[in-house]
Design a protein around this motif. Structure first.
Motif, mmCIF file in Angstrom:
data_model
loop_
_atom_site.group_PDB
_atom_site.id
_atom_site.type_symbol
_atom_site.label_atom_id
_atom_site.label_comp_id
_atom_site.label_asym_id
_atom_site.label_seq_id
_atom_site.Cartn_x
_atom_site.Cartn_y
_atom_site.Cartn_z
ATOM 1 N N LEU A 145 -5.730 -8.125 -49.389
ATOM 2 C CA LEU A 145 -4.529 -8.154 -48.932
ATOM 3 C C LEU A 145 -5.027 -8.174 -46.681
ATOM 4 O O LEU A 145 -4.145 -9.265 -46.202
ATOM 5 N N CYS A 146 -5.745 -7.556 -46.844
ATOM 6 C CA CYS A 146 -6.529 -7.787 -44.755
ATOM 7 C C CYS A 146 -6.446 -9.702 -44.453
ATOM 8 O O CYS A 146 -6.037 -10.173 -43.564
ATOM 9 N N LEU A 147 -7.450 -9.763 -45.630
ATOM 10 C CA LEU A 147 -8.006 -11.612 -45.536
ATOM 11 C C LEU A 147 -7.421 -12.248 -45.479
ATOM 12 O O LEU A 147 -7.875 -13.660 -45.637
ATOM 13 N N SER A 148 -6.203 -11.974 -46.868
ATOM 14 C CA SER A 148 -5.155 -13.480 -47.123
ATOM 15 C C SER A 148 -4.391 -13.956 -45.976
ATOM 16 O O SER A 148 -4.198 -13.592 -45.274
ATOM 17 N N SER A 149 -4.434 -15.236 -46.312
ATOM 18 C CA SER A 149 -3.426 -15.929 -45.965
ATOM 19 C C SER A 149 -1.551 -15.277 -45.524
ATOM 20 O O SER A 149 -1.830 -14.119 -46.991
ATOM 21 N N LYS A 150 -1.038 -15.056 -45.467
ATOM 22 C CA LYS A 150 -0.017 -14.097 -44.832
ATOM 23 C C LYS A 150 1.720 -15.186 -44.158
ATOM 24 O O LYS A 150 1.771 -16.449 -44.372
ATOM 25 N N SER A 151 2.966 -15.038 -44.775
ATOM 26 C CA SER A 151 3.393 -15.347 -45.271
ATOM 27 C C SER A 151 4.967 -14.350 -45.470
ATOM 28 O O SER A 151 5.509 -13.693 -46.683
ATOM 29 N N ASN A 152 5.668 -14.364 -44.596
ATOM 30 C CA ASN A 152 6.751 -13.492 -44.392
ATOM 31 C C ASN A 152 8.665 -14.240 -44.913
ATOM 32 O O ASN A 152 9.664 -13.904 -44.480
ATOM 33 N N SER A 153 8.260 -15.737 -45.567
ATOM 34 C CA SER A 153 9.813 -16.921 -45.743
ATOM 35 C C SER A 153 9.871 -15.796 -46.313
ATOM 36 O O SER A 153 12.219 -16.378 -46.525
ATOM 37 N N GLY A 154 9.785 -15.108 -47.649
ATOM 38 C CA GLY A 154 10.772 -14.280 -48.718
ATOM 39 C C GLY A 154 11.893 -13.639 -48.021
ATOM 40 O O GLY A 154 13.078 -13.752 -48.005
ATOM 41 N N ASP A 210 4.299 -8.662 -45.909
ATOM 42 C CA ASP A 210 3.181 -9.875 -45.252
ATOM 43 C C ASP A 210 3.016 -10.750 -45.809
ATOM 44 O O ASP A 210 2.720 -11.617 -45.074
ATOM 45 N N ILE A 211 2.539 -10.547 -47.394
ATOM 46 C CA ILE A 211 1.471 -11.891 -47.947
ATOM 47 C C ILE A 211 2.430 -12.643 -48.613
ATOM 48 O O ILE A 211 2.809 -14.235 -48.879
ATOM 49 N N GLY A 212 3.499 -12.479 -49.539
ATOM 50 C CA GLY A 212 4.834 -13.082 -50.237
ATOM 51 C C GLY A 212 4.362 -14.011 -51.064
ATOM 52 O O GLY A 212 3.131 -14.418 -51.335
ATOM 53 N N LEU A 213 5.097 -15.676 -50.054
ATOM 54 C CA LEU A 213 4.789 -16.381 -50.610
ATOM 55 C C LEU A 213 3.353 -17.426 -50.933
ATOM 56 O O LEU A 213 2.690 -18.292 -50.814
ATOM 57 N N ALA A 214 2.392 -16.809 -49.419
ATOM 58 C CA ALA A 214 1.312 -17.502 -48.809
ATOM 59 C C ALA A 214 0.450 -17.089 -50.183
ATOM 60 O O ALA A 214 -0.740 -18.236 -50.475
ATOM 61 N N ASN A 215 0.022 -16.211 -50.783
ATOM 62 C CA ASN A 215 -0.394 -15.835 -52.198
ATOM 63 C C ASN A 215 0.649 -15.121 -52.856
ATOM 64 O O ASN A 215 -0.308 -13.605 -53.132
ATOM 65 N N PRO A 216 0.930 -15.051 -54.021
ATOM 66 C CA PRO A 216 1.755 -14.771 -55.112
ATOM 67 C C PRO A 216 0.371 -13.378 -55.877
ATOM 68 O O PRO A 216 0.870 -12.536 -56.119
ATOM 69 N N ASP A 221 -6.410 -6.969 -40.116
ATOM 70 C CA ASP A 221 -8.076 -6.504 -39.677
ATOM 71 C C ASP A 221 -8.546 -5.083 -40.613
ATOM 72 O O ASP A 221 -7.978 -4.058 -41.013
ATOM 73 N N THR A 222 -9.189 -5.954 -41.035
ATOM 74 C CA THR A 222 -9.636 -5.182 -42.897
ATOM 75 C C THR A 222 -9.823 -3.502 -42.032
ATOM 76 O O THR A 222 -10.007 -3.129 -43.197
ATOM 77 N N ASP A 223 -10.792 -3.266 -41.061
ATOM 78 C CA ASP A 223 -11.940 -2.087 -40.763
ATOM 79 C C ASP A 223 -10.534 -1.212 -40.804
ATOM 80 O O ASP A 223 -10.960 0.438 -40.691
ATOM 81 N N ALA A 224 -9.807 -1.909 -39.496
ATOM 82 C CA ALA A 224 -8.728 -0.732 -39.307
ATOM 83 C C ALA A 224 -7.571 -0.573 -40.390
ATOM 84 O O ALA A 224 -7.325 1.253 -40.174
ATOM 85 N N ALA A 225 -7.467 -1.320 -40.901
ATOM 86 C CA ALA A 225 -6.489 -1.064 -42.452
ATOM 87 C C ALA A 225 -6.979 -0.179 -42.979
ATOM 88 O O ALA A 225 -6.609 0.587 -43.647
#
Length: 423
Positions: free
Chosen positions: A323-332, A285-291, A254-258
């Motif tokens: 960061l708001c609009l990026s793909s997300k991954s917490n796998s790391g 929260d973004i991690g390996l989805a978008n280094p 949520d870009t506006d809230a952030a």
């Protein structure tokens, strides 16, 4: 000129330290050191005003050892020599060395033998990451402890002590501190107790008494702390609520809230919390989805810190939007947490012999490194061999996600390699 309130209220024994209970609480590491009088040199690192000096003085007070304080940047080798001579004459001396990250090699070389002998117990204080900014020779001879910003409840406890202590505090003054002013004081300084007590003392000393009562209101405290209250609640949790909402808004895309919560933090001038939280968010929260986004956040934080506010808000806003609009991954994060869980449970075992260090005489006789296969000597720079200890040789910690092209590709490669290993 009298010493500042924050100086006068420093604890004289370990039980009186406010905050940092993960270090000084009952049964915790520094408390145990003090109780056993088995002190080791240490480095305390964390933000200003969080109790590094207080912990050092409390250790000295509880153990009855001599306590000296020097600054690594401004005090000379001769000053260190004086402390060393005192230690030779009278026994153990606790030396608080402020800004230890600025210790030069000459002073360091002088200190090392005294640390090893135990005559000087060094307590280094720094706001810089010791794993990056402190020489390995000093780092290897110390235990490293991180101190955290104090909670509003911690600061409230310190304020109440200061208002009632007649010997070192403001107990001789008839001070009436309004509830909203106290709540603001506990949150506006962002865990910096020194700033909170400095603001309180300035307010008390600069406000005329009315019928022998010094009435401290929210506007007075705001003026003396020099930060405006943008929001707070009766429990004093607003600051931490904003940081929590900030991260959760980015995680939820949520870009506006952030941006709203970023604006609150910028308005409060809280660059430190913004910088730390943004870098945590990037890798958690973004991690390996978008280094590349993670790298750009680090650059944005660096730019903002050097620009200062208000200009620093611009790279920060850019980073938040991305960061708001990026793909997300917490796998790391999930992977390292799973591995650490195994370690904490004692799951592991002996390192395979072919992986052990072979760079010393006699290693071959022990079978260390003998059967190691050097991957670069094989086609595609890869060869099948076991890396994990036998008891967990099939363990899988990383669970790839497919929320971005980068991690999708990583996941495919990870799956291929595990299959080739026979998993």
């Amino acid at each position: 000129m009298p010493q500042p309130l924050a100086y006068r209220m420093r604890p004289q024994k370990i039980e009186d330290v406010i905050g940092q209970q993960h270090l000084v609480g009952p049964g915790k590491i520094i408390s145990r050191m003090v109780q056993a009088k088995m002190l080791s040199s240490m480095i305390l690192y964390g933000p200003p005003g969080t109790g590094k000096t207080s912990i050092a003085s409390a250790i000295a007070g509880s153990t009855k050892y001599a306590f000296r304080k020097l600054n690594a940047a401004t005090d000379s080798k001769k000053d260190l020599q004086i402390v060393a001579e005192e230690a030779k004459m009278s026994g153990t001396v606790i030396l608080l060395l402020d800004e230890i990250h600025r210790l030069d090699k000459t002073k360091q070389d002088f200190l090392l033998p005294h640390l090893e002998s135990g005559r000087i117990v060094l307590i280094g204080a720094t706001t810089e990451n010791p794993y990056i900014n402190i020489n390995p020779a000093i780092r290897s001879r110390t235990q490293i402890f991180e101190v955290h910003p104090l909670t509003p409840d911690d600061i409230r406890t310190a304020i109440n002590r200061s208002l009632t202590d007649k010997q070192n505090g403001l107990g001789d003054e008839n001070i009436q501190l309004d509830d909203d002013a106290e709540t603001f004081l506990t949150t506006a300084t962002n865990g910096d107790l020194r700033s909170a007590l400095n603001g309180l003392e300035l307010a008390a000393k600069s406000t005329p008494a009315d019928d022998d009562i010094i009435h401290l209101t929210l506007p007075i405290i705001e003026e003396c702390v020099q930060k405006k209250a943008f929001s707070h609640d009766k429990d004093g949790d607003a600051h931490y609520d904003v940081i929590s909402a900030f991260q959760k808004s980015i995680r939820g895309s949520d870009t506006d809230a952030a941006l709203h919560y970023l604006a609150r933090l910028v308005t409060a001038g809280d660059m430190q919390s913004i910088a730390r939280r943004l870098m945590v968010i990037a890798y958690e929260d973004i991690g390996l989805a978008n280094p590349p986004a993670c790298s750009r956040v680090v650059n944005a934080v660096y730019a903002a810190e050097h620009l200062g506010l208000p200009e620093g808000r611009i790279p920060l806003a850019d980073a938040v939007i991305e960061l708001c609009l990026s793909s997300k991954s917490n796998s790391g994060m999930a992977a390292i947490d799973a591995a650490m869980s195994d370690v904490a449970k004692g799951r592991g075992g002996d390192i395979p012999a072919h992986l052990k260090d072979a760079h010393y005489a006699g290693a071959a006789k022990l079978g260390h490194g003998v059967d190691y296969k050097y991957p670069h000597s094989f086609p595609n720079d890869w060869v099948k061999q076991q890396y994990l200890p036998d008891p967990i040789k099939n363990a899988q910690y990383y669970e790839p996600k497919q929320n971005g092209k980068f991690e999708t590709a990583l996941g495919e490669q990870y799956t291929r390699l595990r299959k080739a290993q026979g998993h």
